[in-house]
Design a protein around this motif. Structure first.
Motif, PDB file in Angstrom:
ATOM      1  N   HIS A  43       0.610  -1.628  -0.139  1.00  0.00           N
ATOM      2  CA  HIS A  43      -0.020   0.080   0.034  1.00  0.00           C
ATOM      3  C   HIS A  43       0.966   0.896   0.201  1.00  0.00           C
ATOM      4  O   HIS A  43       1.304   1.401   0.695  1.00  0.00           O
ATOM      5  CB  HIS A  43      -1.188   0.379   1.426  1.00  0.00           C
ATOM      6  N   ALA A  81      -8.892  -1.207   2.859  1.00  0.00           N
ATOM      7  CA  ALA A  81      -7.999  -0.898   3.223  1.00  0.00           C
ATOM      8  C   ALA A  81      -8.594  -0.741   4.524  1.00  0.00           C
ATOM      9  O   ALA A  81      -9.654  -0.150   4.580  1.00  0.00           O
ATOM     10  CB  ALA A  81      -7.694   0.286   2.400  1.00  0.00           C
ATOM     11  N   GLU A  96      -7.287  -5.953   4.487  1.00  0.00           N
ATOM     12  CA  GLU A  96      -6.274  -5.733   4.587  1.00  0.00           C
ATOM     13  C   GLU A  96      -5.658  -4.519   6.147  1.00  0.00           C
ATOM     14  O   GLU A  96      -6.048  -4.252   7.128  1.00  0.00           O
ATOM     15  CB  GLU A  96      -6.336  -3.901   4.459  1.00  0.00           C
ATOM     16  N   TYR A 156      -1.809  -3.013   9.427  1.00  0.00           N
ATOM     17  CA  TYR A 156      -1.087  -1.543   8.886  1.00  0.00           C
ATOM     18  C   TYR A 156      -1.451  -1.011   9.636  1.00  0.00           C
ATOM     19  O   TYR A 156      -1.207  -1.251  11.479  1.00  0.00           O
ATOM     20  CB  TYR A 156      -2.881  -1.384   8.798  1.00  0.00           C
ATOM     21  N   THR A 200      -3.952  -9.092   3.927  1.00  0.00           N
ATOM     22  CA  THR A 200      -3.300  -8.628   2.918  1.00  0.00           C
ATOM     23  C   THR A 200      -2.471  -7.603   3.937  1.00  0.00           C
ATOM     24  O   THR A 200      -2.517  -7.496   4.938  1.00  0.00           O
ATOM     25  CB  THR A 200      -3.208  -7.843   1.571  1.00  0.00           C
ATOM     26  N   GLY A 201      -1.635  -6.901   3.611  1.00  0.00           N
ATOM     27  CA  GLY A 201      -1.108  -5.723   4.432  1.00  0.00           C
ATOM     28  C   GLY A 201      -0.188  -4.202   3.582  1.00  0.00           C
ATOM     29  O   GLY A 201       0.767  -5.193   2.489  1.00  0.00           O
TER      30      GLY A 201
END
Ligand code: AMP
Ligand code: FE
Ligand code: FE
Ligand code: ZN
Length: 273
Positions: free
Chosen positions: A6, A187, A210, A213, A236-237
């Motif tokens: 990201h 996100a 996500e 983070y 995800t990250g």
């Protein structure tokens, strides 16, 4: 191998040019970087060129902000960024953003702060304007000292120059990403996305969350990870790095497990072959 899924460039509200972003990531030891500008893929080609010389991999990505009063941001991974229909949609979002920016500037003008859209330079065509750009102008004019102060005094929801973003719905955002053969992921859910909202997004075709983070605490990471396991989603990250002076500057400070990228690629394969 080190992963960050990201990041932003000057094609949206990042402060670094794509090649500068890639160079910065390289210095921090990142080998696999997703460039995920808001509503623009304009930085990808330059990022890929720069990355090739540094033995890095760029994951083509997008971040689409939706129009909810509690905004949901949808990331799209491995999108086909040359897809014409997708580009038309992004272009439409950028037009809505420009109109919104004009309305914000109108409000500031009535408060005696005169900024015009033409003050933002010629990059506007392929790039997405956002409130952070207006915040930067307020800083340049000496009205505030930081982007954060500009949000707190003028631009955040409930503040005097706020204008609601009339962008796509979460359904539209997820469908646009899937149509461009991208993997849609919500996100930074820790900011404002509730469990019920997550369940709704899954019904609409969401494929991931996500999880890793900068502002997520260990409890949140655990809970979101559980959610991905229960709902057959990928985790995800990423750092959401926006460059120096942006207030989002934690690239290299979070650990994103390598397996995250493997799972994401597997999901892309499973969905689109
Ligand atoms: P926009 O796309 O114009 O709605 O602006 C959204 C972007 O502004 C986000 O991606 C963040 O980078 C930043 N942002 C949004 N809300 C805030 C806030 N309250 N304080 C600081 N930055 C913010
Ligand atoms: Fe942003
Ligand atoms: Fe975001
Ligand atoms: Zn972002």
């Amino acid at each position: 191998m080190r992963v960050d899924l990201h990041s932003h460039t000057t094609f949206s509200d990042g402060t670094l040019e794509p090649e500068e972003l890639v160079a910065t990531a390289h210095k921090l030891g990142i080998t696999h970087l997703a460039v995920s500008d808001h509503d623009s893929t304009g930085g990808l080609d330059t990022a890929r060129e720069k990355a090739a010389g540094l033995n890095m991999t760029i994951i083509p990505a997008i971040e689409i902000n939706t129009r909810e009063s509690l905004p949901i941001h949808i990331l799209g991974y491995f999108i086909e960024d040359k897809n014409e229909t997708f580009q038309k949609i992004l272009n439409h979002h950028r037009e809505i953003r420009e109109k919104r920016a004009e309305m914000i500037l109108e409000k500031l003008s009535r408060m005696g702060i005169k900024i015009s859209l033409s003050d933002f330079g010629t990059r506007l065509g392929g790039a997405a304007i956002g409130r952070p750009h207006i915040a930067d102008k307020l800083r340049e004019r000496g009205v505030v000292f930081s982007r954060q102060e500009a949000f707190d005094k003028f631009l955040a929801r409930g503040k005097p120059a706020y204008v609601l973003y009339e962008g796509p719905s979460p359904k539209d955002a997820i469908e646009a990403i899937l149509a461009a053969k991208g993997v849609p992921v919500v996100a930074h859910p820790g900011y404002s996305v509730t469990h019920d909202m997550l369940l709704d997004l899954v019904k609409l075709g969401l494929q991931g969350v996500e999880v890793y983070y900068p502002s997520h605490n260990p409890d949140q990471i655990g809970n979101f990870l559980d959610f991905t396991k229960k709902n057959d989603l990928v985790a995800t990250g990423g750092s959401d790095y926006h460059g120096p002076g942006s207030g989002h500057e934690k690239m290299g400070e979070i650990d994103v497990p390598e397996i995250v990228l493997e799972n994401l690629m597997e999901r892309k394969q499973k969905l689109f072959g």
